[in-house]
Write an enzyme that holds these catalytic residues in place. Structure first.
Site, PDB file in Angstrom:
ATOM      1  CD  GLU A  54      -4.701   5.830   4.190  1.00  0.00           C
ATOM      2  OE1 GLU A  54      -4.123   6.485   3.150  1.00  0.00           O
ATOM      3  OE2 GLU A  54      -6.014   5.344   3.386  1.00  0.00           O
ATOM      4  NE  ARG A  98      -7.677  -9.666  -4.769  1.00  0.00           N
ATOM      5  CZ  ARG A  98      -8.617  -8.861  -3.801  1.00  0.00           C
ATOM      6  NH1 ARG A  98      -9.611  -9.494  -4.793  1.00  0.00           N
ATOM      7  NH2 ARG A  98      -8.746  -8.684  -2.855  1.00  0.00           N
ATOM      8  CE  LYS A 155      -3.578  -2.127   2.141  1.00  0.00           C
ATOM      9  NZ  LYS A 155      -5.111  -2.212   1.128  1.00  0.00           N
ATOM     10  CG  HIS A 157     -12.424  -1.738   7.957  1.00  0.00           C
ATOM     11  ND1 HIS A 157     -12.548  -0.089   7.551  1.00  0.00           N
ATOM     12  CD2 HIS A 157     -11.429  -1.915   9.125  1.00  0.00           C
ATOM     13  CE1 HIS A 157     -12.583   0.647   8.555  1.00  0.00           C
ATOM     14  NE2 HIS A 157     -11.914  -0.245   9.679  1.00  0.00           N
TER      15      HIS A 157
END
Ligand code: ADP
Ligand code: ADP
Ligand code: MG
Length: 478
Positions: A199, A293, A115, A234
């Protein structure tokens, strides 16, 4: 005719096998010691024994899989999702062997798999990213200093994370150091990489993602967006296409889709993939991650565009032209919604393994059910609890909700708990019906609290039927 090995199980192995058959190739499936009669084998032409029971012994065992690829002279491998689908080492090993990996080239997997790295790449490509650290952070102090700049709440995220795991919201500086250690620990134990980034936590956001499909000659297309804001922990449970939040804002839709293409181009993307964004209330959007994917929720895009993503993903890997040759040929028609059917408690939404001892369904027109369920199926805790995906397609959103609601009534899975009762509540819930929801939906609207009532109605209905059956039998007896 190519011999294609499916390195996966469950509903996605069946979906891949169907696409392989459609293209006239040979579908090869694995069976393991713990799942000798997996339902995907019915769709495969050849069966190969993958020895062992646990995931590390089987579906994650690169050495054993590579040996079997050589032994059975496999031409190409489809990894599905999860397991080795985003594993750079596996992809590289296949490249060395000369076996085709049905997915992107290993460099794209490598760059997009982390990430922090992918965020940096996105930034360089001119794609907006969530404000925060540009790379991994080394200490809670570093996180604190960045958080001071961007403002709380912030999100600590494992750079190697996935499946909603390895993430923690931090509301103020006092929670930071404890959460930092916790995310690092979880990241190391779950993903084998302790790297963490920080973040800004976007409030009341929407999860908007764009489907990409590219061939092996540099042609990259988008198949529009999906909204996946209905999530627990999530993780997505209901997805729809097109996004109700973007609605009729065609300018925004094109902006998001073209931004996704920009990133795909930056990594010379050459397969099916998804660029995920988080979109704020003010419609500003930021890159989250790229999944290199096929994704769980790909069917809703297939429904609204009429494009078979699996078939085109295979064609792309084999170096064949796609079913279309220009972006103009891809358009949205109608609406589609997917409900993930999971073996889990519909109220706590926690996995509830068990054995299916009854399975029946009757669906209205416009319903697709991608699943791996059969009478006797044992849902084990080693695997993801998702056992099926109920997909509704229709002229507009209201029609799809009506069809799905009917379909859920016609779906009977007995013997274990599923989240079907939760889906019934969501589909009838006013905010959902209006398309007004954010990723806070489950937390704020709490449809799970409405599940009990539905259950009561159901048990009353069952009792009424039992009484009727009794009366019938008594009548016959007389
Ligand atoms: P999608 O974006 O396709 O909906 P999910 O995030 O729900 O994907 O994950 C799909 C499957 O892949 C799930 O079984 C999930 O547990 C698994 N998965 C996703 N990312 C990872 C990862 N980094 N490591 C292990 N499993 C993962
Ligand atoms: P995973 O690899 O586990 O899918 P993602 O980065 O895609 O991780 O995030 C999963 C979900 O977490 C998103 O769909 C969203 O609901 C939430 N999320 C992630 N980043 C943010 C953020 N910066 N602000 C708010 N929510 C976020
Ligand atoms: Mg994600």
């Amino acid at each position: 005719m190519k011999k294609i090995l499916i390195c996966n199980r469950g509903e996605i192995a069946i979906r891949v096998a169907k696409a392989i058959r459609e293209l006239g190739h040979i579908a090869v499936g694995f069976y393991t010691d713990s799942e000798p009669e997996a339902s995907h084998l019915e769709y495969c032409h050849e069966w190969v024994h993958l020895k062992g029971s646990s995931n590390t012994e089987t579906y994650l065992n690169i050495e054993q899989i590579v040996e079997l690829i050589k032994l059975h002279k496999i031409d190409a491998v489809h990894p599905g999702y999860g397991f080795l689908s985003e594993n750079t080492e596996f992809c590289k090993r296949l490249e060395e062997l000369g076996t085709i990996f049905i997915g992107p080239h290993s460099d794209a997997i490598h760059k997009m798999g982390d990430k922090a790295v992918s965020k940096q790449m996105a930034k360089e490509a001119g794609v907006p990213v969530v404000p925060g650290s540009t790379g991994e952070i080394d200490s809670a102090e570093e996180a604190a200093s960045i958080a001071k700049d961007i403002g709380y709440p912030v999100l600590l995220k494992a750079v190697a994370g996935g499946g909603g795991k390895g993430m923690r919201v931090v509301n103020d500086e006092s929670e930071l150091s404890k959460s930092f250690d916790a995310v690092r620990r979880e990241a190391l134990s779950s993903f084998g990489n302790p790297g963490v980034l920080v973040e800004k936590f976007i409030v009341n956001p929407h999860h908007i993602e764009v489907q990409i499909i590219a061939d092996n000659n540099g042609n990259i297309f988008h198949c529009y967006e999906r909204e996946c804001s209905i999530q627990r922990r999530h993780q997505k449970i209901v997805e729809e296409a097109p996004s109700p939040f973007i609605g009729s804002d065609e300018e925004l839709r094109l902006d998001v889709c073209n931004t996704a293409i920009k990133l795909a181009k930056a990594v010379n993307y050459n397969s099916a993939g998804t660029v995920e964004f988080i979109m704020g209330e003010d419609k500003s959007f930021y890159f989250l991650e790229m999944n290199t994917r096929i994704q769980v929720e790909h069917p809703i895009t297939e429904e609204i565009t009429g494009i078979d993503l699996l078939v085109n993903m295979i064609k792309s890997a084999l170096g064949e032209p796609l079913d279309f040759s220009s972006q103009e040929e891809i358009s949205i028609k109608g609406h589609a919604i997917e409900c993930r059917v999971c073996a889990e408690d519909p109220i706590t939404m926690l996995p509830a393994p068990g054995q299916v001892n009854g399975f029946e369904y009757t669906f209205p027109q416009g319903i697709r059910f991608d699943h791996c369920i059969y009478n006797g199926l044992e849902v084990k805790s080693d695997f993801d609890p998702m056992i099926g995906k109920l997909i509704g397609y229709g002229h507009n959103r209201n029609v799809v909700i009506r069809k799905l609601d009917n379909a859920l009534d016609g779906l009977l899975i007995e013997g274990l708990k599923t989240n079907v009762p939760l889906h019934k509540v969501i589909l009838k819930e006013e905010n959902f019906k209006k398309g007004l929801y954010t990723t806070n939906y489950i937390g704020e609207v709490a449809p799970q609290e409405g599940v009990e009532a539905t259950k009561d109605v159901e048990s009353l209905y069952k009792k009424a039927i039992a009484i009727e059956m009794n009366a019938l039998q008594e009548g016959r007896g007389k």
